[in-house]
Design a protein around this motif. Structure first.
Motif, mmCIF file in Angstrom:
data_model
loop_
_atom_site.group_PDB
_atom_site.id
_atom_site.type_symbol
_atom_site.label_atom_id
_atom_site.label_comp_id
_atom_site.label_asym_id
_atom_site.label_seq_id
_atom_site.Cartn_x
_atom_site.Cartn_y
_atom_site.Cartn_z
ATOM 1 N N LYS A 242 -15.288 -54.278 -28.263
ATOM 2 C CA LYS A 242 -14.203 -55.076 -28.230
ATOM 3 C C LYS A 242 -13.420 -55.120 -27.173
ATOM 4 O O LYS A 242 -12.990 -56.309 -26.484
ATOM 5 N N SER A 243 -13.181 -54.013 -26.679
ATOM 6 C CA SER A 243 -12.448 -53.514 -25.327
ATOM 7 C C SER A 243 -13.126 -52.939 -24.351
ATOM 8 O O SER A 243 -13.332 -51.686 -24.841
ATOM 9 N N SER A 244 -13.766 -53.629 -23.397
ATOM 10 C CA SER A 244 -14.718 -52.607 -22.470
ATOM 11 C C SER A 244 -13.595 -51.595 -21.606
ATOM 12 O O SER A 244 -14.240 -50.482 -21.494
ATOM 13 N N GLY A 245 -12.402 -51.800 -21.533
ATOM 14 C CA GLY A 245 -11.421 -50.791 -20.758
ATOM 15 C C GLY A 245 -11.383 -49.589 -21.906
ATOM 16 O O GLY A 245 -11.339 -48.514 -21.225
ATOM 17 N N ASN A 246 -11.103 -49.914 -23.152
ATOM 18 C CA ASN A 246 -10.916 -48.848 -24.098
ATOM 19 C C ASN A 246 -12.258 -48.138 -24.127
ATOM 20 O O ASN A 246 -12.167 -46.794 -24.208
ATOM 21 N N HIS A 247 -13.375 -48.572 -24.129
ATOM 22 C CA HIS A 247 -14.645 -48.071 -24.342
ATOM 23 C C HIS A 247 -15.046 -47.287 -22.940
ATOM 24 O O HIS A 247 -15.520 -45.787 -23.296
ATOM 25 N N ALA A 248 -14.783 -47.709 -22.076
ATOM 26 C CA ALA A 248 -15.035 -46.908 -20.574
ATOM 27 C C ALA A 248 -13.988 -45.695 -20.743
ATOM 28 O O ALA A 248 -14.462 -44.661 -20.161
ATOM 29 N N ARG A 249 -12.793 -45.693 -21.171
ATOM 30 C CA ARG A 249 -11.851 -44.673 -21.161
ATOM 31 C C ARG A 249 -12.443 -43.772 -22.257
ATOM 32 O O ARG A 249 -12.555 -42.376 -22.026
ATOM 33 N N PHE A 250 -12.880 -44.300 -23.262
ATOM 34 C CA PHE A 250 -13.530 -43.265 -24.471
ATOM 35 C C PHE A 250 -14.588 -42.288 -23.630
ATOM 36 O O PHE A 250 -14.750 -41.161 -23.860
ATOM 37 N N LEU A 251 -15.677 -43.039 -23.227
ATOM 38 C CA LEU A 251 -16.763 -42.382 -22.573
ATOM 39 C C LEU A 251 -16.366 -41.458 -21.501
ATOM 40 O O LEU A 251 -17.027 -40.117 -21.145
ATOM 41 N N GLU B 6 -21.151 -54.456 -18.207
ATOM 42 C CA GLU B 6 -19.703 -54.358 -18.036
ATOM 43 C C GLU B 6 -19.274 -53.555 -16.769
ATOM 44 O O GLU B 6 -19.581 -52.036 -16.972
ATOM 45 N N LYS B 7 -18.510 -54.018 -15.773
ATOM 46 C CA LYS B 7 -18.330 -52.943 -14.591
ATOM 47 C C LYS B 7 -17.413 -51.734 -15.136
ATOM 48 O O LYS B 7 -17.748 -50.508 -14.490
ATOM 49 N N GLU B 8 -16.567 -51.931 -15.835
ATOM 50 C CA GLU B 8 -15.755 -50.694 -16.145
ATOM 51 C C GLU B 8 -16.619 -49.470 -16.984
ATOM 52 O O GLU B 8 -16.582 -48.392 -16.727
ATOM 53 N N ILE B 9 -17.573 -50.079 -17.636
ATOM 54 C CA ILE B 9 -18.351 -49.211 -18.448
ATOM 55 C C ILE B 9 -19.370 -48.583 -17.548
ATOM 56 O O ILE B 9 -19.637 -47.350 -17.545
ATOM 57 N N GLU B 10 -19.845 -49.409 -16.568
ATOM 58 C CA GLU B 10 -20.709 -48.744 -15.528
ATOM 59 C C GLU B 10 -20.266 -47.695 -14.592
ATOM 60 O O GLU B 10 -20.750 -46.740 -14.615
#
Length: 83
Positions: free
Chosen positions: A60-69, A8-12
């Motif tokens: 479930k939401s890569s954007g939310n997980h990226a913000r969390f990280l 996932e680009k956002e998580i990376e």
């Protein structure tokens, strides 16, 4: 050796942000894609809650997980107290 990139680009991008702040990324875990480890590993830092944070492979939401990280990396109490 370089780690494998997250699918996932956002998580990376969030992982690269964490690495730039000194966090170590370990790929491979039982249910997670990997884990982020705090460079300070301070037991007093939020009760040790964020000294290790899971990185999910298919959240479930890569954007939310990226913000969390990013939030975990940016709000580390030991990092904020360091000069």
């Amino acid at each position: 050796m370089a780690r494998t990139s997250h699918p996932e680009k956002e998580i990376e991008q969030a992982l690269k942000h964490a690495e730039a702040n000194g966090w170590r990324i370990q790929v491979g875990a039982s249910h997670a894609w990997g884990h982020m480890f705090c460079p300070y590993n301070d037991k007093k830092c939020r009760g040790g809650e964020y000294c290790r944070s899971p990185v999910w492979s298919t959240p479930k939401s890569s954007g939310n997980h990226a913000r969390f990280l990013r939030r975990v990396a940016d709000h580390c109490a030991a990092h904020q107290a360091a000069p």
